[in-house]
Design an enzyme around this catalytic site. Sequence first.
Site, PDB file in Angstrom:
ATOM      1  N   GLY A  82       0.883  -1.110  -0.037  1.00  0.00           N
ATOM      2  CA  GLY A  82       0.078  -0.050  -0.159  1.00  0.00           C
ATOM      3  C   GLY A  82       0.852   1.230   0.003  1.00  0.00           C
ATOM      4  O   GLY A  82       2.086   1.147  -0.414  1.00  0.00           O
ATOM      5  N   ARG A  83       0.406   2.430   0.567  1.00  0.00           N
ATOM      6  CA  ARG A  83       1.133   3.546   0.643  1.00  0.00           C
ATOM      7  C   ARG A  83       2.382   3.317   1.023  1.00  0.00           C
ATOM      8  O   ARG A  83       3.479   3.867   0.825  1.00  0.00           O
ATOM      9  CB  ARG A  83       0.231   4.624   1.317  1.00  0.00           C
ATOM     10  CG  ARG A  83      -0.979   5.223   0.377  1.00  0.00           C
ATOM     11  CD  ARG A  83      -1.609   6.123   1.426  1.00  0.00           C
ATOM     12  NE  ARG A  83      -2.249   5.463   2.286  1.00  0.00           N
ATOM     13  CZ  ARG A  83      -3.738   5.077   2.451  1.00  0.00           C
ATOM     14  NH1 ARG A  83      -4.392   5.551   1.556  1.00  0.00           N
ATOM     15  NH2 ARG A  83      -4.140   4.373   3.515  1.00  0.00           N
ATOM     16  N   ILE A  84       2.691   3.064   2.553  1.00  0.00           N
ATOM     17  CA  ILE A  84       3.690   2.625   3.214  1.00  0.00           C
ATOM     18  C   ILE A  84       4.540   1.673   2.736  1.00  0.00           C
ATOM     19  O   ILE A  84       5.800   1.977   2.517  1.00  0.00           O
ATOM     20  CB  ILE A  84       3.342   2.517   4.798  1.00  0.00           C
ATOM     21  CG1 ILE A  84       2.588   3.501   5.411  1.00  0.00           C
ATOM     22  CG2 ILE A  84       4.579   2.219   5.683  1.00  0.00           C
ATOM     23  CD1 ILE A  84       2.271   3.414   6.794  1.00  0.00           C
ATOM     24  N   ARG A 102      -3.155  -7.877  -1.186  1.00  0.00           N
ATOM     25  CA  ARG A 102      -4.428  -8.636  -1.143  1.00  0.00           C
ATOM     26  C   ARG A 102      -4.996  -8.590  -2.605  1.00  0.00           C
ATOM     27  O   ARG A 102      -5.321  -9.586  -3.031  1.00  0.00           O
ATOM     28  CB  ARG A 102      -5.189  -7.700  -0.201  1.00  0.00           C
ATOM     29  CG  ARG A 102      -6.570  -8.257  -0.170  1.00  0.00           C
ATOM     30  CD  ARG A 102      -7.431  -7.633   0.886  1.00  0.00           C
ATOM     31  NE  ARG A 102      -7.428  -6.195   0.639  1.00  0.00           N
ATOM     32  CZ  ARG A 102      -7.904  -5.364   1.458  1.00  0.00           C
ATOM     33  NH1 ARG A 102      -8.488  -5.780   2.655  1.00  0.00           N
ATOM     34  NH2 ARG A 102      -7.949  -4.125   1.222  1.00  0.00           N
ATOM     35  N   SER A 103      -4.937  -7.464  -3.219  1.00  0.00           N
ATOM     36  CA  SER A 103      -5.223  -7.577  -4.627  1.00  0.00           C
ATOM     37  C   SER A 103      -3.790  -7.176  -5.556  1.00  0.00           C
ATOM     38  O   SER A 103      -2.785  -7.064  -5.060  1.00  0.00           O
ATOM     39  CB  SER A 103      -6.125  -6.264  -5.033  1.00  0.00           C
ATOM     40  OG  SER A 103      -5.584  -4.870  -4.491  1.00  0.00           O
ATOM     41  N   ALA A 121       3.655  -2.393  11.114  1.00  0.00           N
ATOM     42  CA  ALA A 121       2.377  -2.540  10.737  1.00  0.00           C
ATOM     43  C   ALA A 121       1.426  -2.335  12.173  1.00  0.00           C
ATOM     44  O   ALA A 121       1.337  -1.215  12.786  1.00  0.00           O
ATOM     45  CB  ALA A 121       1.919  -3.775  10.028  1.00  0.00           C
ATOM     46  N   ARG A 122       1.097  -3.596  12.561  1.00  0.00           N
ATOM     47  CA  ARG A 122       0.529  -3.756  13.969  1.00  0.00           C
ATOM     48  C   ARG A 122       1.010  -5.177  14.537  1.00  0.00           C
ATOM     49  O   ARG A 122       1.216  -6.086  13.959  1.00  0.00           O
ATOM     50  CB  ARG A 122      -0.993  -3.768  13.929  1.00  0.00           C
ATOM     51  CG  ARG A 122      -1.767  -2.548  13.267  1.00  0.00           C
ATOM     52  CD  ARG A 122      -1.858  -1.551  14.728  1.00  0.00           C
ATOM     53  NE  ARG A 122      -2.336  -0.487  14.418  1.00  0.00           N
ATOM     54  CZ  ARG A 122      -1.766   0.950  13.958  1.00  0.00           C
ATOM     55  NH1 ARG A 122      -0.405   0.907  13.920  1.00  0.00           N
ATOM     56  NH2 ARG A 122      -2.353   2.132  13.865  1.00  0.00           N
ATOM     57  N   GLU A 154       0.624  -4.480  23.037  1.00  0.00           N
ATOM     58  CA  GLU A 154       1.314  -2.961  23.170  1.00  0.00           C
ATOM     59  C   GLU A 154       0.649  -2.301  24.333  1.00  0.00           C
ATOM     60  O   GLU A 154      -0.565  -2.535  24.361  1.00  0.00           O
ATOM     61  CB  GLU A 154       1.188  -2.269  21.979  1.00  0.00           C
ATOM     62  CG  GLU A 154       2.279  -1.231  21.558  1.00  0.00           C
ATOM     63  CD  GLU A 154       2.175  -0.718  20.282  1.00  0.00           C
ATOM     64  OE1 GLU A 154       2.035  -1.449  19.343  1.00  0.00           O
ATOM     65  OE2 GLU A 154       1.944   0.532  19.881  1.00  0.00           O
ATOM     66  N   HIS A 165       6.711   1.971  19.236  1.00  0.00           N
ATOM     67  CA  HIS A 165       5.830   2.631  18.094  1.00  0.00           C
ATOM     68  C   HIS A 165       6.169   4.215  17.608  1.00  0.00           C
ATOM     69  O   HIS A 165       5.499   5.062  17.943  1.00  0.00           O
ATOM     70  CB  HIS A 165       4.354   2.638  18.797  1.00  0.00           C
ATOM     71  CG  HIS A 165       3.453   2.463  17.549  1.00  0.00           C
ATOM     72  ND1 HIS A 165       2.207   1.693  17.874  1.00  0.00           N
ATOM     73  CD2 HIS A 165       3.348   3.151  16.649  1.00  0.00           C
ATOM     74  CE1 HIS A 165       1.521   1.844  16.760  1.00  0.00           C
ATOM     75  NE2 HIS A 165       2.038   2.685  15.799  1.00  0.00           N
TER      76      HIS A 165
HETATM   77  P1  NAP Z   1      -2.732   1.019   2.644  1.00  0.00           P
HETATM   78  O1  NAP Z   1      -2.163   1.994   1.741  1.00  0.00           O
HETATM   79  O2  NAP Z   1      -4.350   0.953   2.991  1.00  0.00           O
HETATM   80  O3  NAP Z   1      -1.885  -0.216   2.591  1.00  0.00           O
HETATM   81  C1  NAP Z   1      -2.150  -1.619   3.195  1.00  0.00           C
HETATM   82  C2  NAP Z   1      -1.854  -2.519   1.984  1.00  0.00           C
HETATM   83  O4  NAP Z   1      -1.932  -3.687   2.602  1.00  0.00           O
HETATM   84  C3  NAP Z   1      -2.936  -2.490   0.817  1.00  0.00           C
HETATM   85  O5  NAP Z   1      -2.229  -2.435  -0.245  1.00  0.00           O
HETATM   86  C4  NAP Z   1      -3.646  -3.566   1.071  1.00  0.00           C
HETATM   87  O6  NAP Z   1      -4.239  -4.333  -0.171  1.00  0.00           O
HETATM   88  C5  NAP Z   1      -2.561  -4.457   1.618  1.00  0.00           C
HETATM   89  N1  NAP Z   1      -3.418  -5.639   2.449  1.00  0.00           N
HETATM   90  C6  NAP Z   1      -4.484  -5.524   3.238  1.00  0.00           C
HETATM   91  N2  NAP Z   1      -4.466  -7.034   3.746  1.00  0.00           N
HETATM   92  C7  NAP Z   1      -3.550  -7.674   3.115  1.00  0.00           C
HETATM   93  C8  NAP Z   1      -3.354  -8.984   3.193  1.00  0.00           C
HETATM   94  N3  NAP Z   1      -4.269  -9.813   3.992  1.00  0.00           N
HETATM   95  N4  NAP Z   1      -2.395  -9.482   2.869  1.00  0.00           N
HETATM   96  C9  NAP Z   1      -1.526  -8.787   1.884  1.00  0.00           C
HETATM   97  N5  NAP Z   1      -1.725  -7.594   1.656  1.00  0.00           N
HETATM   98  C10 NAP Z   1      -2.979  -6.903   2.313  1.00  0.00           C
HETATM   99  O7  NAP Z   1      -2.248   1.655   4.138  1.00  0.00           O
HETATM  100  P2  NAP Z   1      -0.803   2.443   4.632  1.00  0.00           P
HETATM  101  O8  NAP Z   1      -1.206   3.805   4.841  1.00  0.00           O
HETATM  102  O9  NAP Z   1       0.245   1.780   3.911  1.00  0.00           O
HETATM  103  O10 NAP Z   1      -0.723   1.878   6.200  1.00  0.00           O
HETATM  104  C11 NAP Z   1      -0.523   0.406   6.486  1.00  0.00           C
HETATM  105  C12 NAP Z   1      -0.668   0.082   7.836  1.00  0.00           C
HETATM  106  O11 NAP Z   1       0.701   0.651   8.699  1.00  0.00           O
HETATM  107  C13 NAP Z   1      -1.733   0.903   8.700  1.00  0.00           C
HETATM  108  O12 NAP Z   1      -2.887   0.386   8.583  1.00  0.00           O
HETATM  109  C14 NAP Z   1      -1.289   0.890  10.189  1.00  0.00           C
HETATM  110  O13 NAP Z   1      -1.848  -0.012  10.828  1.00  0.00           O
HETATM  111  C15 NAP Z   1       0.256   0.720   9.809  1.00  0.00           C
HETATM  112  N6  NAP Z   1       1.043   2.069  10.293  1.00  0.00           N
HETATM  113  C16 NAP Z   1       1.839   1.932  11.490  1.00  0.00           C
HETATM  114  C17 NAP Z   1       2.483   2.936  11.417  1.00  0.00           C
HETATM  115  C18 NAP Z   1       3.751   2.958  12.832  1.00  0.00           C
HETATM  116  O14 NAP Z   1       3.572   4.051  13.640  1.00  0.00           O
HETATM  117  N7  NAP Z   1       4.338   2.064  13.157  1.00  0.00           N
HETATM  118  C19 NAP Z   1       2.114   4.343  10.964  1.00  0.00           C
HETATM  119  C20 NAP Z   1       1.368   4.236  10.203  1.00  0.00           C
HETATM  120  C21 NAP Z   1       0.545   3.357   9.705  1.00  0.00           C
HETATM  121  P3  NAP Z   1      -5.263  -3.798  -1.316  1.00  0.00           P
HETATM  122  O15 NAP Z   1      -4.520  -3.321  -2.279  1.00  0.00           O
HETATM  123  O16 NAP Z   1      -6.032  -5.021  -1.717  1.00  0.00           O
HETATM  124  O17 NAP Z   1      -5.854  -2.769  -0.368  1.00  0.00           O
END
Ligand code: NAP
Length: 311
Positions: free
Chosen positions: A151-153, A174-175, A230-231, A260, A278
């Site tokens: 995804g974005r990150i 996922r997709s 991630a989480r 956590e 975190h």
């Molecule tokens: P995002 O753009 O929604 O990216 C998440 C990606 O994961 C999407 O491409 C999604 O696929 C994919 N995904 C979802 N379920 C999956 C699975 N079961 N298997 C494989 N891929 C899967 O979100 P983001 O902005 O990158 O953020 C991701 C996560 O990072 C957040 O939800 C948050 O929990 C965590 N985070 C942590 C911190 C920290 O401080 N450590 C900071 C920010 C965020 P699709 O393309 O199919 O939707």
Amino acid sequence: MTRPMPAQVVARAEELFDVEHRASNTPMSASEMRSALALYDGMMPTLGDRFSAEIFAEFGRPRCRMLANFGVGVDHIDVAAAADHGVTVTNTPGAVTDATADIAMTLLLMSARRAAEGERLVRSGQWQGWHPTQFLGLHVSGKTVGIIGMGRIGEAIARRCHHGFGMEVLYTNRSEKAVDFPAHQVSLEELARRSDFIVIAVPGGPETMYLIGADFLAAMQEHAHLINIARGNVVDETALTEALREGRIGGAGLDVYEFEPEVPEALRGLSNVTLLPHLGTAALEVRTGMGMMALGNLQAFFAGETPPNRV
Ligand code: NAP
């Protein structure tokens, strides 16, 4: 506002709304969440504020119609239950991307190059000087990185690995997902088997709970490192601790934990794991940007528009 916020966010909030500030940095209790739903029109909750279905259950339509989450991850909010009770949920995507990718690279480099172990040695006053076979870690440039969740990150991490470190990039998503730099979408099993570094960047929640368990860890190469920004509950922490304790993988770098802020003694006692509290988005301008985005969502909602970052 459910936590103390950066000064600019507080100032902007007070320009826009009649604001009450919660002074504590700890997650809201169940009773605080319930009273807040009854008392305020909108709220800015964050990580740890567990707005589960039970919290909403006693309300038909609570006074609060908007939860503008401060952060991109909303696994602590039951979004479907919120919708059932007429509560809109938003998040802060994008504002967090680069900072979180930077922390992933920090952990990847620290874990590979044993930076935390080295830092502890210098602090202890026991360092006896450089020698050719001291603290030999894993060279990073040119290796293979596997990104779980492009995804974005995930993509921001992959770009850093490709452009900055000349790494081959594998990923699962996922997709189907295409990117404009060399990278290959593979199965989770192939990613585990081929990667020197694995970085987890999927959202938390029931769908990804324990995505990384004993089987995945067993498929990793003995020298490979696992990085989780991630989480916590995406990884079976007990299985990871065992794999690290038995030296079945090279190391791990963690920013997030299953329970956590509790980090088990068994994990804290290991030298081949790097542990951060975190820190993903912990930079003033990033946290300010997140706050401004959350306020923008509240402002749009109360102006009768669709908030830009509706979940
Ligand atoms: P995002 O753009 O929604 O990216 C998440 C990606 O994961 C999407 O491409 C999604 O696929 C994919 N995904 C979802 N379920 C999956 C699975 N079961 N298997 C494989 N891929 C899967 O979100 P983001 O902005 O990158 O953020 C991701 C996560 O990072 C957040 O939800 C948050 O929990 C965590 N985070 C942590 C911190 C920290 O401080 N450590 C900071 C920010 C965020 P699709 O393309 O199919 O939707």
